[in-house]
Write an enzyme that holds these catalytic residues in place. Structure first.
Site, mmCIF file in Angstrom:
data_model
loop_
_atom_site.group_PDB
_atom_site.id
_atom_site.type_symbol
_atom_site.label_atom_id
_atom_site.label_comp_id
_atom_site.label_asym_id
_atom_site.label_seq_id
_atom_site.Cartn_x
_atom_site.Cartn_y
_atom_site.Cartn_z
ATOM 1 N N ASN A 20 51.831 47.399 40.867
ATOM 2 C CA ASN A 20 52.572 46.059 40.638
ATOM 3 C C ASN A 20 53.488 46.236 39.402
ATOM 4 O O ASN A 20 54.468 45.568 39.480
ATOM 5 C CB ASN A 20 51.384 45.067 40.135
ATOM 6 C CG ASN A 20 50.254 44.456 41.440
ATOM 7 O OD1 ASN A 20 51.054 43.744 41.742
ATOM 8 N ND2 ASN A 20 49.352 45.025 41.583
ATOM 9 N N ILE A 99 41.475 42.793 25.957
ATOM 10 C CA ILE A 99 42.567 42.764 24.919
ATOM 11 C C ILE A 99 41.927 42.350 23.782
ATOM 12 O O ILE A 99 41.167 41.567 23.556
ATOM 13 C CB ILE A 99 43.649 41.857 25.337
ATOM 14 C CG1 ILE A 99 44.281 42.491 26.551
ATOM 15 C CG2 ILE A 99 44.621 41.751 24.312
ATOM 16 C CD1 ILE A 99 45.212 43.594 26.523
ATOM 17 N N HIS A 115 44.875 39.052 39.616
ATOM 18 C CA HIS A 115 43.484 39.584 39.957
ATOM 19 C C HIS A 115 43.617 39.399 41.545
ATOM 20 O O HIS A 115 44.208 38.674 42.127
ATOM 21 C CB HIS A 115 42.613 38.422 39.396
ATOM 22 C CG HIS A 115 41.225 38.901 39.981
ATOM 23 N ND1 HIS A 115 40.397 39.883 39.208
ATOM 24 C CD2 HIS A 115 40.239 38.529 40.957
ATOM 25 C CE1 HIS A 115 39.342 39.956 39.796
ATOM 26 N NE2 HIS A 115 39.243 39.076 40.921
ATOM 27 N N ASP A 156 38.826 37.666 33.334
ATOM 28 C CA ASP A 156 39.123 36.834 34.596
ATOM 29 C C ASP A 156 39.128 35.356 34.318
ATOM 30 O O ASP A 156 38.742 34.535 35.360
ATOM 31 C CB ASP A 156 38.598 37.310 35.971
ATOM 32 C CG ASP A 156 38.897 38.684 36.283
ATOM 33 O OD1 ASP A 156 39.971 39.322 36.043
ATOM 34 O OD2 ASP A 156 37.969 39.483 36.600
ATOM 35 N N GLU A 185 50.534 40.733 46.478
ATOM 36 C CA GLU A 185 50.718 40.895 44.938
ATOM 37 C C GLU A 185 52.008 41.382 44.637
ATOM 38 O O GLU A 185 52.519 40.842 43.710
ATOM 39 C CB GLU A 185 49.600 41.940 44.424
ATOM 40 C CG GLU A 185 48.175 41.401 44.722
ATOM 41 C CD GLU A 185 47.382 42.325 43.631
ATOM 42 O OE1 GLU A 185 47.288 42.626 42.643
ATOM 43 O OE2 GLU A 185 46.669 43.220 44.490
#
Ligand code: GRF
Length: 207
Positions: A20, A99, A115, A156, A185
């Site tokens: 990605n 994070i 996701h 998420d 994606e």
């Protein structure tokens, strides 16, 4: 949070493959996405993403709790690297860790994750990679997809920015779904970033 500049500087957090990230860097190179990749951070010293960054001249850093000494020191090391690179946006693309609070606070509404499912379904701790697509197939879903969302201190759960669907067919294996979702994606993350940079999507109206 200060408004995004017209041409934001992108930083990436990736743990493994980085396909990605590569798709987004490529969209920047073709001019489709008006943004500049400035940094890749990986927690995994042997990741393909880190290797690719080294070979392709993208500034990069291997930062992990072990290399920094503690989670708190890692959070500060992330923040230092991001500030030094002048990053405006943080793109999590296959980053397998949370994070820390310093970075979350300094980059409020500026951290995005992708996701491989239609959140809030098939998200949360343990729902990553093949686990997602296995669950989708075993639940006989007729569709799955991609979610780009803002990042908070859970897995998420941040506000959803955009979603794209893909069909799931009766004879699909989890690998079939995974491959179809991944193609989507690569297209959709850049497309969503283009809408953010153009101002069509206002991140501060979501968070
Ligand atoms: C993607 O499926 C993404 O949705 C998930 O992790 C995977 C990363 O793949 N968060 P890659 O490293 O971008 O190839």
């Amino acid at each position: 949070m200060t408004p995004l500049p017209r041409r934001p500087r992108l930083s990436f957090f990736v743990s493994h493959r980085g396909s990605n990230m590569r798709a987004i860097v490529s969209a920047c190179q073709t001019g489709a996405l008006a943004a500049d990749p400035v940094l890749l951070i990986s927690n995994n010293r042997t990741s393909a993403a880190l290797n690719w960054a080294a070979e392709n001249g993208l500034p990069h850093a291997h930062l992990s709790p072990k290399s920094s000494g503690s989670e708190d020191a890692l959070d500060q090391a992330h923040l230092d690297a991001l500030q030094e690179a002048g990053a405006d946006l943080i793109i999590l693309a296959g980053y397998m860790r949370k994070i820390g609070p310093r970075v979350l606070n300094a980059f409020s509404n500026r951290i995005l994750n992708i996701h491989p499912a239609l959140l809030p379904k098939y998200g949360g701790q343990g729902m990553y990679g093949h686990h997602v697509h296995e669950a989708v197939v075993s639940n006989k879903e007729s569709e799955s997809g991609v979610t780009v969302h803002l990042v908070d201190d859970e897995y998420d759960t941040g506000p959803i920015i955009a979603q794209a669907k893909v069909p799931v067919f009766r004879e699909d294996t989890p690998d079939d779904v995974s491959a179809r979702v991944l193609v989507q994606e690569h297209r959709f993350f850049s497309e969503t970033l283009i809408r953010i940079v153009s101002g069509e999507i206002d991140l501060d109206a979501l968070g």
